[in-house]
Structure formats: C-alpha cells, structure tokens
Design a protein around this motif. Structure first.
Motif, PDB file in Angstrom:
ATOM      1  N   THR A 446      33.873 -27.161 -11.690  1.00  0.00           N
ATOM      2  CA  THR A 446      35.292 -27.909 -11.046  1.00  0.00           C
ATOM      3  C   THR A 446      36.663 -27.554 -11.818  1.00  0.00           C
ATOM      4  O   THR A 446      37.624 -27.871 -11.715  1.00  0.00           O
ATOM      5  CB  THR A 446      35.139 -29.316 -10.962  1.00  0.00           C
ATOM      6  OG1 THR A 446      34.926 -29.935 -12.721  1.00  0.00           O
ATOM      7  CG2 THR A 446      33.974 -29.926 -10.031  1.00  0.00           C
ATOM      8  N   GLU A 447      36.201 -26.862 -13.083  1.00  0.00           N
ATOM      9  CA  GLU A 447      37.308 -26.479 -13.935  1.00  0.00           C
ATOM     10  C   GLU A 447      37.946 -25.078 -14.057  1.00  0.00           C
ATOM     11  O   GLU A 447      39.116 -24.913 -14.489  1.00  0.00           O
ATOM     12  CB  GLU A 447      36.681 -26.743 -15.390  1.00  0.00           C
ATOM     13  CG  GLU A 447      36.034 -27.942 -15.688  1.00  0.00           C
ATOM     14  CD  GLU A 447      37.181 -29.308 -15.512  1.00  0.00           C
ATOM     15  OE1 GLU A 447      38.420 -29.157 -15.788  1.00  0.00           O
ATOM     16  OE2 GLU A 447      36.897 -30.356 -14.638  1.00  0.00           O
ATOM     17  N   VAL A 448      37.117 -24.106 -13.664  1.00  0.00           N
ATOM     18  CA  VAL A 448      37.716 -22.852 -13.789  1.00  0.00           C
ATOM     19  C   VAL A 448      38.698 -22.732 -12.612  1.00  0.00           C
ATOM     20  O   VAL A 448      38.847 -23.458 -11.632  1.00  0.00           O
ATOM     21  CB  VAL A 448      36.369 -21.944 -13.238  1.00  0.00           C
ATOM     22  CG1 VAL A 448      35.547 -22.001 -14.044  1.00  0.00           C
ATOM     23  CG2 VAL A 448      36.038 -21.888 -11.838  1.00  0.00           C
ATOM     24  N   ASP A 449      39.804 -21.686 -12.756  1.00  0.00           N
ATOM     25  CA  ASP A 449      40.920 -21.716 -12.324  1.00  0.00           C
ATOM     26  C   ASP A 449      40.935 -20.955 -10.965  1.00  0.00           C
ATOM     27  O   ASP A 449      41.371 -21.070  -9.927  1.00  0.00           O
ATOM     28  CB  ASP A 449      42.217 -21.468 -12.752  1.00  0.00           C
ATOM     29  CG  ASP A 449      42.126 -19.991 -13.482  1.00  0.00           C
ATOM     30  OD1 ASP A 449      40.899 -19.413 -13.470  1.00  0.00           O
ATOM     31  OD2 ASP A 449      43.012 -19.114 -13.785  1.00  0.00           O
ATOM     32  N   LEU A 450      39.866 -19.793 -10.769  1.00  0.00           N
ATOM     33  CA  LEU A 450      39.525 -19.093  -9.672  1.00  0.00           C
ATOM     34  C   LEU A 450      37.888 -19.311  -9.664  1.00  0.00           C
ATOM     35  O   LEU A 450      37.424 -18.562 -10.616  1.00  0.00           O
ATOM     36  CB  LEU A 450      40.004 -17.767  -9.694  1.00  0.00           C
ATOM     37  CG  LEU A 450      39.627 -16.650  -8.795  1.00  0.00           C
ATOM     38  CD1 LEU A 450      40.230 -17.221  -7.151  1.00  0.00           C
ATOM     39  CD2 LEU A 450      40.528 -15.256  -9.028  1.00  0.00           C
ATOM     40  N   GLY A 451      37.390 -19.657  -8.725  1.00  0.00           N
ATOM     41  CA  GLY A 451      35.706 -19.337  -8.666  1.00  0.00           C
ATOM     42  C   GLY A 451      35.334 -19.146  -7.189  1.00  0.00           C
ATOM     43  O   GLY A 451      35.872 -19.423  -6.228  1.00  0.00           O
ATOM     44  N   ILE A 452      33.889 -18.873  -7.184  1.00  0.00           N
ATOM     45  CA  ILE A 452      33.196 -18.849  -5.893  1.00  0.00           C
ATOM     46  C   ILE A 452      32.086 -19.658  -6.197  1.00  0.00           C
ATOM     47  O   ILE A 452      31.164 -19.908  -7.006  1.00  0.00           O
ATOM     48  CB  ILE A 452      32.526 -17.462  -5.752  1.00  0.00           C
ATOM     49  CG1 ILE A 452      33.752 -16.534  -5.455  1.00  0.00           C
ATOM     50  CG2 ILE A 452      31.728 -17.377  -4.508  1.00  0.00           C
ATOM     51  CD1 ILE A 452      33.058 -14.938  -5.482  1.00  0.00           C
TER      52      ILE A 452
END
Length: 505
Positions: A446-452
């Motif tokens: 929930t913290e990363v700014d761009l994720g899959i």
C-alpha cells in the motif's frame, strides 16, 4: 406450525425481468440467493439445475456428497504454497494466509463455484425490503475445536475485531455501512441483527471476504499461538517460510452424506516452495497440488497426462496502480500517459499465453453482475509522449520521465513489469523495476507509488470498490486503498449502487 419462508419482493420482480429477458439467469440467481431465497428455490424459479461442482443444497455446509466410486478415508495431502507471516486473520491481505487459517476457522457464508453465496456457519439470513436491516441466524450444531459451542457471543466478538480501527482490517472499509459495533445487535444466543446506516445488497458476500474468519471469543490477536476455530482441522505446526501441518478433527460438526465423519483426510500439509520448485515437486509426486500456478507453470504442466486443466473466467486481476497523492502521479496527464503505453493484448499473450480477459481500466470484471462493457483502451505511445512532454515542460523535469515500478514475482507480475517497461519506453517513460518475492511486496504494497498488485476474485463489483477506493468515517483512505484515491461523487454513486436491487440499474 413453522413460519413460512419469506420471499423478498425484489426477487419476484427480478423473476419477472428474467422471463422478459431484461436480466440474465445468472443475475437473477445471484440476486435471489443474496436476498435470502434458498439456492434450491432460486434454481427452480430460474428453471435450471446447479452446475457441476456447485453445492447442491441450500447450505454450503450441507452434508458432503460422496466421491464417485465411494469414500476412501485417511491419508495425507501435501500442497506447495508460500507460507507467510500470520497473526490476526482480519488483517490478512493475501490468500495464502487465508488458505492456512480457513483449515481451522470458517466463515458465516461461502460463495460456490457457481458464484452463488450460501449459508455456512449461518443457517439462513433475511433482509428487509430496503436492505438496511439483515438478520443472521446461526446454526445450532457448530462446535469449536476446544469443545465450545459457537454462539452469537463469538460472532459479536468477531464483528468487534473487524470494526476496531486499531486492528487495521480491510473489513472496516468493506463494512463502512455499519456504525461500528453499535450497529450489530445480539438478538439471542443464535441470532444477530445488522443495522446499516445505508442499504447494501452484498452482505452475504461480504461475510465470505477471506479475512472474515469467525473467531472464538477468547482470541487475543495471534491465530498461530491460539488456533481455535470451527473448521475441520487443527493446526499442529506452523513455521513461516517452511511448513504447516494439520490433523483432522475427530469431532468436526459437519458429516458426510453417508453419515460418516469429515474430513476424509487424516493429515494436511503445506510446504513453502517457490514456483519452479513447486512444479518439480508436483511432477515428481512429492506434492499433490500447487497453489496458484503461474502461466509458466501452466505451460510446464498442461500437457501432463495425469493433470486436467479447467478454464474459468474470474475477477482475479493483476492491478497496475499509482499513488495519486505522490508526484508525478498527482498530475492526471502522467496517469493517462501510463494507461496509453500499455499494449494489453501483447502483455496478455507474452505473460499469460493469451489466457485471460483484457481489462478496461476499471476494477470491475466481466464475471461481475455490474460489469459494463467498454472498448479495450488502445496502445498509443505517441499520444503518451505528447502528454509527458507537456507535463515536463510545465513542471521542469527531465525526459524521459523516470519512475520506479514495484511488484512481486510469484504470479507473473515480474513478466508484466518487464513487458510494460519495454512498451512504455517509446511513450516517454524510463521505468526502473523493483521486484521482490511475495513477502517483500506484501510488506509494503500500500506504500509504493507505482505497483502491480494481485487482487483475488470477489463475486461483486460493489464488493471490490469499497475495499479499495473510498475513505473511512474520518476521511482517511480505508486500509486497502493503495491508490489513496477518494472522490465524493464516486462514493455517493457507489452507495446508491450498493442499495439498488434492480440489476439493470
């Protein structure tokens, strides 16, 4: 004299719409059973039989049908699956952990292979006409593995855990229509009533949300230390990253159709293996099953004569998402550019060998009753590049735009990420990949700014959306809102949809 079964008036309306061709048979079955009509009656009203593999009775906890050729009891089943940190079941954010706790604990309802939800620990449920009040009737024959009977006190305690902000459960966002535990009433020892602050059609499905295991009233926060549940097995050993060992209960409350005991197995084991090792173990007979194989695993296994492949369209999704509260994703031009550099069909072909449904930039799937068909967005790197050039000139940032994409590597996300990196380059993105094992991603997803992020199947779109795209009563994004996107108009429309009994509307 027994009280006659009440049929919700919306079910009769939906049956009429089905006969006129305004709603599908599948949509009618979902609505009818959701509003408390027994599965047997709903299928009869629809003029069809339950599909093969679906529960045949009115309860998912009905006596289990005997396998073809008779019952062979005993033995051990071993499955390969990553074993992760488990403490409070309500905080689970990955299905692997749920696969462990659900061997010991159970749910009030269960959604079957036909996407129909049936009572499990419940005997039945009823909703009032505007679906603002739901009455849950517990079975009276259920026991925990410590010998205690399941009663409304356990369910009240469990709701209290779900609705406690300090626990940090996704259920709090899902059930935001409840004013905390004040909205949950114990009517008697086997009856609970939910008083909703706004109507909601999805209560039975919400009760099968995979963190929604019913807890014993003595639970103190760590399921591994105190594995008390109503399920068919007891937990004998759990070592994160290594193994889990379960033994069959001798006093399990459910019985088989032949009157004999359940479960059929004596022992159930999980071993923590990565996918390559899991495939090798399955092919060599060291394990009996492999959880959630990737497309590469499927390629290695699909031609094996001892295995049968069944296809199903589900709402399982690999969700590419951004944090809209962090730059550069605060600018809609950058977000739109990211959409435009995805060649969805090419990614599907490369990563999943063409097996799957293409997405429409909405977290609602073709399997959902609410799905509205739209054209698949086209790959347009030139259009994306123009948007990024405009953004870079205004914000005075370098081109190509450097961003970091984080994901995990156990369900093919790493291959999606690599494909996206290459497809996005002509559109003006320079994507750095940050790929870890599953634990490494779920610790920060929930913290990363761009994720899959892998989101599992849920039977309703109106069940997915409140989990991921709304705020709590204090205006803060709910625990699973990984994008931090909150919009008042969207929330208002979602609340209207949640209480709308007309499937077409």
């Amino acid at each position: 004299m027994s009280k006659p079964t009440r049929i919700h008036p919306a079910v009769l309306d939906a049956a009429s719409d089905m006969r006129k061709g305004k709603v599908s048979r599948r949509e009618f079955l979902w609505l009818a059973t959701m509003l408390g009509t027994s599965a047997t009656m709903a299928y009869a009203m629809a003029g069809c039989a339950a599909p093969a593999g679906a529960p045949t009775g009115d309860s998912a906890a009905a006596p289990a049908a005997a396998p073809a050729g008779g019952v062979k009891r005993g033995g051990t089943w071993t499955s390969a699956m990553q074993l992760q940190l488990i403490d409070h079941p309500a905080r689970l954010s990955w299905v692997q952990g749920a696969n462990i706790v659900r061997q010991v604990g159970e749910y009030l309802t269960e959604t079957g292979s036909d996407n129909i939800t049936r009572p499990y620990l419940l005997d039945k449920w009823e909703a009032n006409d505007d679906v603002t009040e739901w009455t849950l009737y517990l079975r009276k024959d259920v026991t925990f593995n410590n010998g205690d009977k399941l009663t409304a006190d356990d369910v009240m305690f469990t709701f209290g855990e779900w609705l406690n902000p300090d626990v940090g459960s996704s259920i709090l966002g899902l059930m935001s229509y409840l004013d905390g535990i004040n909205s949950v009433e114990k009517v008697d020892d086997y009856t609970i009533k939910l008083h909703l602050n706004s109507g909601n059609i999805g209560i039975p499905e919400h009760l099968f949300h995979y963190p929604a295991i019913i807890l014993h009233r003595s639970f103190e926060g760590d399921f591994i230390k105190s594995p008390i549940g109503t399920g068919a097995f007891t937990l004998k050993e759990y070592k994160e990253g290594e193994r889990a060992v379960f033994e069959a209960r001798k006093d399990y409350w459910r019985k088989a159709a032949d009157g004999g005991s359940l479960p059929y197995l004596d022992t159930l084991n999980y071993v923590s293996l990565d996918h390559d090792a899991g495939v090798a173990a399955l092919l060599s007979g060291q394990v009996d099953s492999l959880y959630n194989p990737t497309a590469s695993d499927w390629e290695a296994l699909k031609d094996n004569a001892d295995l049968t492949v069944y296809a199903a369209s589900t709402a399982q999704v690999s969700l590419g998402r951004v944090r809209v509260d962090l730059d550069p994703w605060t600018d809609v031009r950058v977000v739109n550019a990211l959409k435009m550099v995805q060649d969805r069909q090419k990614i599907l072909d490369l990563v999943y060998k063409g097996q799957g449904d293409l997405a429409i930039d909405a977290h609602v799937a073709p399997a959902h009753p609410e799905y509205a068909k739209r054209d698949i967005p086209k790959y347009d790197p030139e259009g994306a590049k123009k948007l990024l050039e405009e953004y870079a000139a205004e914000k005075v940032v370098e081109q190509p735009l450097k961003v970091k994409l984080a994901t995990k590597n156990d369900e093919g996300e790493d291959k999606i990420a690599q494909a996206l990196k290459e497809l996005a380059a002509p559109g003006g993105f320079d994507i750095e990949l940050d790929i870890t094992d599953a634990n490494g991603y779920w610790d920060r997803w929930t913290e990363v700014d761009l994720g899959i992020t892998a989101w599992t199947h849920r039977p309703l779109g109106t069940m997915v959306l409140p989990l991921a795209y709304i705020a709590d009563a204090d205006g803060k994004p709910v625990p699973w809102n990984e994008t931090r996107w909150v919009d008042e108009e969207f929330t208002t429309i979602l609340r209207q949809a949640e209480q709308t009994l007309d499937v077409e509307k």
